[in-house]
Write a protein that holds these residues in place. Structure first.
Motif, PDB file in Angstrom:
ATOM      1  N   ALA A 144       0.930  -1.171   0.047  1.00 54.11           N
ATOM      2  CA  ALA A 144       0.042  -0.067  -0.140  1.00 54.11           C
ATOM      3  C   ALA A 144       0.987   1.196  -0.157  1.00 54.11           C
ATOM      4  O   ALA A 144       1.761   1.360   0.768  1.00 54.11           O
ATOM      5  CB  ALA A 144      -0.709  -0.106   1.149  1.00 54.11           C
ATOM      6  N   ASN A 145       0.546   2.289  -0.614  1.00 53.04           N
ATOM      7  CA  ASN A 145       1.303   3.459  -0.671  1.00 53.04           C
ATOM      8  C   ASN A 145       0.495   4.528  -0.126  1.00 53.04           C
ATOM      9  O   ASN A 145       1.052   5.696   0.060  1.00 53.04           O
ATOM     10  CB  ASN A 145       1.493   3.704  -2.309  1.00 53.04           C
ATOM     11  N   GLY A 146      -0.850   4.613   0.395  1.00 50.96           N
ATOM     12  CA  GLY A 146      -1.530   5.422   1.035  1.00 50.96           C
ATOM     13  C   GLY A 146      -1.926   6.725   0.226  1.00 50.96           C
ATOM     14  O   GLY A 146      -2.170   7.786   0.829  1.00 50.96           O
ATOM     15  N   MET A 194      -1.718  -7.065   2.341  1.00 52.23           N
ATOM     16  CA  MET A 194      -3.117  -6.855   2.695  1.00 52.23           C
ATOM     17  C   MET A 194      -3.647  -5.443   2.344  1.00 52.23           C
ATOM     18  O   MET A 194      -4.538  -5.397   1.582  1.00 52.23           O
ATOM     19  CB  MET A 194      -3.300  -6.879   4.071  1.00 52.23           C
ATOM     20  N   ALA A 195      -2.965  -4.403   2.899  1.00 50.32           N
ATOM     21  CA  ALA A 195      -3.489  -3.101   2.627  1.00 50.32           C
ATOM     22  C   ALA A 195      -3.271  -2.630   1.169  1.00 50.32           C
ATOM     23  O   ALA A 195      -4.218  -2.106   0.579  1.00 50.32           O
ATOM     24  CB  ALA A 195      -2.840  -2.011   3.558  1.00 50.32           C
ATOM     25  N   GLU A 231      -6.355  -1.352  -1.573  1.00 49.75           N
ATOM     26  CA  GLU A 231      -6.020  -0.333  -2.534  1.00 49.75           C
ATOM     27  C   GLU A 231      -6.276  -0.510  -3.774  1.00 49.75           C
ATOM     28  O   GLU A 231      -7.004   0.116  -4.706  1.00 49.75           O
ATOM     29  CB  GLU A 231      -4.635   0.422  -2.296  1.00 49.75           C
ATOM     30  N   HIS A 274      -7.053   0.965   6.883  1.00 49.03           N
ATOM     31  CA  HIS A 274      -5.954   1.577   6.244  1.00 49.03           C
ATOM     32  C   HIS A 274      -5.930   1.423   4.583  1.00 49.03           C
ATOM     33  O   HIS A 274      -5.493   2.482   4.006  1.00 49.03           O
ATOM     34  CB  HIS A 274      -4.587   1.566   6.740  1.00 49.03           C
ATOM     35  N   GLN A 321      -9.121   3.421   2.823  1.00 50.58           N
ATOM     36  CA  GLN A 321      -9.011   4.924   2.922  1.00 50.58           C
ATOM     37  C   GLN A 321     -10.402   5.460   3.079  1.00 50.58           C
ATOM     38  O   GLN A 321     -10.950   6.323   2.226  1.00 50.58           O
ATOM     39  CB  GLN A 321      -8.485   5.561   1.707  1.00 50.58           C
TER      40      GLN A 321
END
Lengths: 333, 333
Positions: free
Chosen positions: A131-133, A197-198, A202, A236, A239
């Motif tokens: 994940a890069n958020g 996972m995150a 995404e 997370h 989002q």
């Protein structure tokens, strides 16, 4: 991605409950449920047209979906005969069984010879990124629960339906096997490697139109210690702009954890919201979904009213009364 | 479990940093580090005796540990020659490289022919259970960080050493590849399947003597959205009695996430403690570990004093000043 529409394989289901995957497809994606295939002794009935493989093929069905749980963790010879024939007739197969289609040498060999696909939806088929958020366009709603199995998938499905009925732009995003079989796509989050996972969430909920809502299927619970890491990754990776709190009020202890008590809805709210705001400071809790299946109508209504007054949030049982008020809450954002 | 003691393979390490796994073994388990094997051009030196394979074998070494990172993700032919010879001389091999020993056909074939083991510590070798959350005997301490890579492993290692020096009963429990290579055992948590993360941590930290402390290596951070699910599983699987807060005060943004800022130590405390108390209501935050490597001595001491006054907790940089005060804090529980 699983090709639709489907022929639903009910096998020799001993009762309706064993065919709950087929029921979910019939309830939530009736346009995918072209017909049903029942073997001798099958006690489940989706009320769909019983079809032979040839009839379903002629009607346009692309995939035979195993819509029934098997007994004893073995794919029986009587099932095999149908599954092999389906491959030979030009169907793909899709299944959420613990024992994988691809691990059956005969199915694997026939699939290869016929060029048909075997979809084991318990197993990730994508190399997900970390994940890069980064902030994505479009909006996202996630259902979080006081425990596992409190109605998070049902809530998201019912919200998608209510939102579409209002002309809103919405997509249910499956994160578990049943949801993936129902919609033909998704991420089997419980089977993803920890580090990804995150990122898989995404990947599941990419940039979208500004008015589009992803309705992300919840998994586990921050308070169910067996699976809380999965829930954290959903929060997370997802989002979310909006959280729906899900609750089943008659549960005596946490599912699978006799020594643990479910938290209050207030505790769930005060735990989940700050964690979601790490990734999206604008996130808000917009409604409560209560599974009142173990309550009579009067008791359920009284409970919903009490929670609504206490929490100051629209509170519904989407199964009893629809999810329209939750859709309305998202529309207001 | 990797057989000890080790011969540390430094290969053709271009500098000391490339050999940080070997350095970790030498620092934290010197009794496992029998000698080093350096190839032509090796620029790293652990200050151990340089040994041939035959000399190390005669001295009792059981496993050749790849203590160096490889370049370009390829196990070179010049390394291969040594690794194959080591298998033939009766060594097991252990590695945390991304490209696995077992995926090299020659190494696999020679290992099979010689009956030696290949340990790829990035890959789980156990079918972990789903976490059951039952209260376990003995005590557990977990390091949680404001971000990834703030010194959680170092803190736990230094605490183990300080506790043993005080005669306390303590075991470092590795959850990452470097920790596993150092101690010869552990769980590669970032590679575990989502549903089994918390169960793998329960497996790693089973019932123990009432006065025994597991010092569980932390991973990720609740505030690093790429890996927060792994951290959540550690907290709930680890069932900690004590948390140590870890921090690196000069970081401009979260590691790998340029749009995210690290939280304060207060926010970390107020987030992690209630989550830990879901699984262990008696859990408490007992100390702070600060990585002051980017500060001068005076600045570091002033910062540690400021945090100690603010948080009301023993606050140390275990690298600069040892972990004795953190060990003392656990002793007081």
């Amino acid at each position: 991605m699983i090709k639709t529409p489907y022929l639903l394989f009910l096998g020799d289901a001993p009762n309706a409950l064993a065919a709950k995957v087929a029921q979910g497809i019939k309830d939530w994606r009736p346009e995918f449920a072209l017909g049903q295939y029942r073997m001798d002794g099958c006690k489940a009935d989706m009320g769909l047209k019983d079809m032979t493989l040839a009839e379903a093929k002629a009607a346009g069905a692309k995939t035979l979906v195993v819509g029934v749980a098997n007994r004893g963790g073995v794919i029986s010879q009587s099932w095999k005969k149908v599954l092999v024939n389906a491959l030979e007739e030009g169907f793909d197969l899709a299944s959420g069984l613990h024992n994988l289609l691809r691990n059956e040498p005969d199915l694997k060999a026939v699939a290869k010879a016929t060029g048909q696909e075997l979809h084991d939806v318990r197993v990730p088929e994508v190399d997900y990124p970390i994940a890069n958020g980064r902030k994505r366009s479009g909006k996202r709603c996630l259902a979080v629960g006081t425990d596992c199995s409190v109605g998070k998938m049902y809530t998201a499905m019912a919200m998608e339906r209510a939102m579409k009925a209002r002309g809103m732009n919405a997509t249910f995003r499956a994160t578990g096997q049943t949801g993936i079989l129902i919609t033909g796509d998704g991420v089997p989050l419980d089977a993803v490697i920890a580090d990804f996972m995150a990122g898989s969430v995404e990947y599941l909920t990419p940039d979208n139109d500004a008015d589009h809502w992803d309705l992300i299927e919840g998994q586990g619970s921050l308070f169910n210690i067996s699976f809380s890491g999965v829930t954290m990754a959903l929060i997370h990776g997802g989002q979310p702009d909006a959280l729906i709190l899900c609750h089943e009020p008659t549960r005596a202890h946490m599912r699978g954890l006799p020594e643990y008590q479910p938290p209050s809805l207030e505790t769930l709210r005060d735990t989940a919201l700050p964690l979601a705001q790490i990734v999206n400071p604008a996130c808000q809790v917009v409604g409560v979904s209560v599974n009142t299946q173990h309550m009579g109508e009067d008791e359920a209504v009284a409970y919903l009213n009490e929670v609504e007054a206490r929490m100051g949030l629209p509170t519904v049982d989407p199964f009893r009364h629809g999810a329209d008020r939750l859709a309305e809450a998202l529309e207001a954002i």
